[in-house]
Design a protein around this motif. Structure first.
Motif, mmCIF file in Angstrom:
data_model
loop_
_atom_site.group_PDB
_atom_site.id
_atom_site.type_symbol
_atom_site.label_atom_id
_atom_site.label_comp_id
_atom_site.label_asym_id
_atom_site.label_seq_id
_atom_site.Cartn_x
_atom_site.Cartn_y
_atom_site.Cartn_z
ATOM 1 N N HIS A 1 0.960 -1.236 0.259
ATOM 2 C CA HIS A 1 -0.047 0.066 -0.098
ATOM 3 C C HIS A 1 0.814 1.224 -0.067
ATOM 4 O O HIS A 1 2.036 1.203 0.522
ATOM 5 N N ARG B 1 0.745 5.869 -0.645
ATOM 6 C CA ARG B 1 -0.096 7.000 -0.796
ATOM 7 C C ARG B 1 0.452 7.585 -1.924
ATOM 8 O O ARG B 1 1.780 8.024 -1.905
ATOM 9 N N PRO C 1 -5.142 6.816 -1.752
ATOM 10 C CA PRO C 1 -4.323 5.421 -1.314
ATOM 11 C C PRO C 1 -4.246 4.577 -2.848
ATOM 12 O O PRO C 1 -4.932 4.964 -3.611
ATOM 13 N N ARG D 1 -2.718 1.006 -4.578
ATOM 14 C CA ARG D 1 -2.121 -0.452 -4.534
ATOM 15 C C ARG D 1 -1.024 -0.671 -5.383
ATOM 16 O O ARG D 1 -1.566 -0.645 -6.519
ATOM 17 N N GLU E 1 -11.150 4.714 -2.138
ATOM 18 C CA GLU E 1 -10.172 3.757 -2.702
ATOM 19 C C GLU E 1 -10.790 3.254 -4.298
ATOM 20 O O GLU E 1 -12.063 2.972 -4.301
#
Length: 155
Positions: A13, A15, A25, A27, A62
């Motif tokens: 993860h 930012r 956020p 991934r 997200e």
């Protein structure tokens, strides 16, 4: 090294820093391949491309994990990530530097713009350690066939 995977994928993860007070956020899949031992890859979901018309930053907390196109892939030297965990490192399109509080900053530059990402340093260190299990640091050139590599480049 038998029994070790030829490819290591690790979901982390991050930012994406949009302004000094706003981030999103993200991934990211970190990938290391034994057949390309000097490089590592950062794969971003397709919804983060600058080519699309939609703005994933306004889609909610997200983005939807369902793939909507081709992943965005950045490839750079494994040693750059390792060096950047301790000291600012990088020339050109990718820069990595430590930050206070156990974070590492990765800056990606392209003609379309610059992205500044914040990762947990521990997650990046775990990924590097796993890659060193597959191909130890300093052993990246062992087992490479320069003639085959050149033939692949020349097609």
């Amino acid at each position: 090294m038998s029994g070790t995977p030829a490819v290591i994928d690790q979901l982390v993860h991050a930012r994406l820093l949009l302004t000094t007070h706003r981030s999103a956020p993200l991934r990211v899949t970190l990938r290391y391949r034994a057949d390309d031992p000097l490089a590592l890859r950062m794969l971003f979901p397709a919804e983060y491309t600058l080519d699309g018309d939609e703005d994933p930053w306004n889609a909610g907390p997200e983005p939807d994990p369902a793939p909507t196109g081709t992943e965005i892939e950045w490839v750079f030297a494994r040693h750059l990530l390792a060096a950047g965990l301790d000291l600012p490192a990088g020339l050109g399109d990718v820069h990595v530097r430590p930050a206070a509080g156990g974070w590492t900053m990765v800056e990606l530059r392209s003609a379309e713009g610059t992205a500044l990402l914040r990762f947990e340093s521990a997650a990046l260190s775990r990924f590097l350690w796993r890659s060193y299990v597959v191909v130890p640091e300093g052993q990246e050139l062992r087992g490479l066939d320069p003639d085959r590599e050149l033939a692949e480049l020349l097609g």
